[in-house]
Design a protein around this motif. Structure first.
Motif, PDB file in Angstrom:
ATOM      1  N   VAL A  92       1.182  -1.390   0.090  1.00 35.63           N
ATOM      2  CA  VAL A  92       0.039   0.334  -0.028  1.00 35.63           C
ATOM      3  C   VAL A  92       0.859   0.993   0.393  1.00 35.63           C
ATOM      4  O   VAL A  92       0.531   2.259  -0.746  1.00 35.63           O
ATOM      5  N   ARG A 107       3.317   5.669  -2.805  1.00 37.94           N
ATOM      6  CA  ARG A 107       4.502   6.640  -3.481  1.00 37.94           C
ATOM      7  C   ARG A 107       4.698   6.686  -4.860  1.00 37.94           C
ATOM      8  O   ARG A 107       4.752   8.320  -5.139  1.00 37.94           O
ATOM      9  N   MET A 132       2.135  11.879   4.668  1.00 36.21           N
ATOM     10  CA  MET A 132       3.364  10.139   4.549  1.00 36.21           C
ATOM     11  C   MET A 132       4.173  11.240   4.651  1.00 36.21           C
ATOM     12  O   MET A 132       5.503  10.243   5.706  1.00 36.21           O
ATOM     13  N   GLU A 162       2.570  10.312   8.856  1.00 36.73           N
ATOM     14  CA  GLU A 162       1.724   9.646  10.208  1.00 36.73           C
ATOM     15  C   GLU A 162       0.625   9.103   8.879  1.00 36.73           C
ATOM     16  O   GLU A 162       0.786   9.232   8.139  1.00 36.73           O
ATOM     17  N   VAL A 210      -2.548   7.523   6.151  1.00 37.79           N
ATOM     18  CA  VAL A 210      -3.538   8.410   5.525  1.00 37.79           C
ATOM     19  C   VAL A 210      -4.871   7.749   6.342  1.00 37.79           C
ATOM     20  O   VAL A 210      -5.275   6.343   6.725  1.00 37.79           O
ATOM     21  N   VAL A 245      -6.883   4.733   1.984  1.00 33.13           N
ATOM     22  CA  VAL A 245      -6.963   3.030   2.470  1.00 33.13           C
ATOM     23  C   VAL A 245      -7.595   2.341   1.968  1.00 33.13           C
ATOM     24  O   VAL A 245      -6.412   1.666   0.714  1.00 33.13           O
ATOM     25  N   GLY A 248       1.686  -3.805   4.277  1.00 34.98           N
ATOM     26  CA  GLY A 248       1.787  -2.404   4.483  1.00 34.98           C
ATOM     27  C   GLY A 248      -0.051  -2.011   4.712  1.00 34.98           C
ATOM     28  O   GLY A 248      -0.415  -1.085   5.686  1.00 34.98           O
ATOM     29  N   ARG A 261      -3.637  -1.777   9.123  1.00 36.64           N
ATOM     30  CA  ARG A 261      -2.405  -1.191  10.356  1.00 36.64           C
ATOM     31  C   ARG A 261      -3.432  -0.561  11.528  1.00 36.64           C
ATOM     32  O   ARG A 261      -2.564   0.162  12.442  1.00 36.64           O
ATOM     33  N   GLN A 288      -9.056  -1.364   9.747  1.00 37.61           N
ATOM     34  CA  GLN A 288      -8.612  -1.765   8.522  1.00 37.61           C
ATOM     35  C   GLN A 288      -9.220  -3.074   8.609  1.00 37.61           C
ATOM     36  O   GLN A 288      -8.917  -4.033   8.001  1.00 37.61           O
ATOM     37  N   ARG A 324      14.405   7.810   1.649  1.00 39.78           N
ATOM     38  CA  ARG A 324      12.670   7.876   1.697  1.00 39.78           C
ATOM     39  C   ARG A 324      12.211   9.328   2.300  1.00 39.78           C
ATOM     40  O   ARG A 324      12.502   9.566   3.729  1.00 39.78           O
TER      41      ARG A 324
HETATM   42  P1  AMP Z   1       5.170   1.951   3.667  1.00 41.35           P
HETATM   43  O1  AMP Z   1       5.639   2.024   3.015  1.00 41.35           O
HETATM   44  O2  AMP Z   1       3.922   0.679   4.131  1.00 41.35           O
HETATM   45  O3  AMP Z   1       5.896   2.696   4.893  1.00 41.35           O
HETATM   46  O4  AMP Z   1       4.165   3.113   4.131  1.00 41.35           O
HETATM   47  C1  AMP Z   1       4.257   4.691   4.024  1.00 41.35           C
HETATM   48  C2  AMP Z   1       3.266   5.298   4.731  1.00 41.35           C
HETATM   49  O5  AMP Z   1       1.890   4.682   4.024  1.00 41.35           O
HETATM   50  C3  AMP Z   1       2.821   5.490   5.672  1.00 41.35           C
HETATM   51  O6  AMP Z   1       3.629   6.354   7.225  1.00 41.35           O
HETATM   52  C4  AMP Z   1       1.867   5.707   5.884  1.00 41.35           C
HETATM   53  O7  AMP Z   1       1.406   7.689   5.436  1.00 41.35           O
HETATM   54  C5  AMP Z   1       1.204   5.238   4.513  1.00 41.35           C
HETATM   55  N1  AMP Z   1      -0.042   4.095   4.306  1.00 41.35           N
HETATM   56  C6  AMP Z   1       1.059   2.978   3.950  1.00 41.35           C
HETATM   57  N2  AMP Z   1      -0.102   1.953   4.280  1.00 41.35           N
HETATM   58  C7  AMP Z   1      -0.774   2.466   4.936  1.00 41.35           C
HETATM   59  C8  AMP Z   1      -2.488   1.371   5.975  1.00 41.35           C
HETATM   60  N3  AMP Z   1      -2.667   0.665   6.202  1.00 41.35           N
HETATM   61  N4  AMP Z   1      -2.592   2.476   6.537  1.00 41.35           N
HETATM   62  C9  AMP Z   1      -2.726   4.230   7.219  1.00 41.35           C
HETATM   63  N5  AMP Z   1      -1.473   4.469   6.114  1.00 41.35           N
HETATM   64  C10 AMP Z   1      -0.785   4.061   5.530  1.00 41.35           C
END
Ligand code: AMP
Length: 215
Positions: free
Chosen positions: A32, A37, A54, A58, A60, A65, A86, A89, A93, A156
């Protein structure tokens, strides 16, 4: 058909391990964070909605999502199954997910917080092809350049001390409790993620009774 969820704190190797599993088992890897990204990088409407959230580390909103996950899974390109990384979370969800999909197992990569900081701050990403590097044990041949495509390696935007503190707080307070929901319903395989990536992969496959990694 195999359907897995992979969970673990930031830097625990979810992306790496999912890719290794997806490769020879023909699973679709649904990350996700990668979808978000990609949208930020390509200046889409969704990207504009999530960019600042992001970067601050924080989460989303659940509505956004869930929309992304639902849309991705309705593409039905996962004939042999998927591994979702991902997500979920938080409790909401997880409930949304379990209402719509049955899963075969949850992989939980365990890593102490002290190791998280070291790994995350050393993480680099190719801005062109998205390949992951780690300056601790997986550096590129030429510093700052992607081995695969020659693209520039960047950190990142949310791999900073400040954003990481927010992400760790959310992980412990919101994401970790999801494991308890899964433990009640599904098989959760907890794996020590301090080992090198081949050992972690081996442990995952043993726990889920999957054939050995073909590399
Ligand atoms: P990650 O690459 O999984 O660390 O995700 C990067 C960012 O995307 C997170 O810090 C959130 O801002 C957003 N994100 C990814 N997956 C979720 C999710 N399941 N719920 C909420 N935000 C998410």
């Amino acid at each position: 058909m195999r359907k897995y969820v992979i969970m673990g704190i930031q830097g625990s190797g979810k992306g790496t391990q999912s890719t290794m599993l997806a490769e020879d088992l023909d699973l679709v890897h649904i990350a996700v964070g990668d979808i978000f990204r990609w949208n930020v990088q390509h200046h889409t409407k969704l990207g504009a909605q999530v960019r600042r959230i992001m970067a601050a580390g924080e989460l989303v909103s659940d509505d956004l999502v869930e929309g992304v996950v639902k849309e991705r899974l309705t593409q039905h390109d996962w004939n042999y199954g998927f591994i979702i990384d991902g997500f979920p979370r938080n409790r909401r969800q997880a409930e949304f997910f379990l209402e719509s999909y049955d899963i075969d197992g949850v992989i939980h990569l365990e890593l102490p917080d002290s190791e998280v900081r070291r790994r995350v701050l050393a993480r680099r990403l190719c801005e062109d092809c998205g390949l992951d590097y780690n300056l601790i044990d997986n550096s590129p041949h030429e510093p700052g350049r992607c081995d695969a495509c020659g693209g520039r390696l960047v950190a990142r935007e949310d791999d900073t001390e400040q954003a990481l503190a927010v992400r760790l707080r959310d992980y412990h307070s919101k994401t970790n409790p999801v494991l308890d929901i899964f433990r009640r319903k599904e098989y959760v395989a907890s794996i020590d993620a301090r080992q090198d990536k081949e050992q972690v992969q081996k442990a995952i496959r043993e726990a889920l009774q999957l054939p050995p990694y073909q590399g």
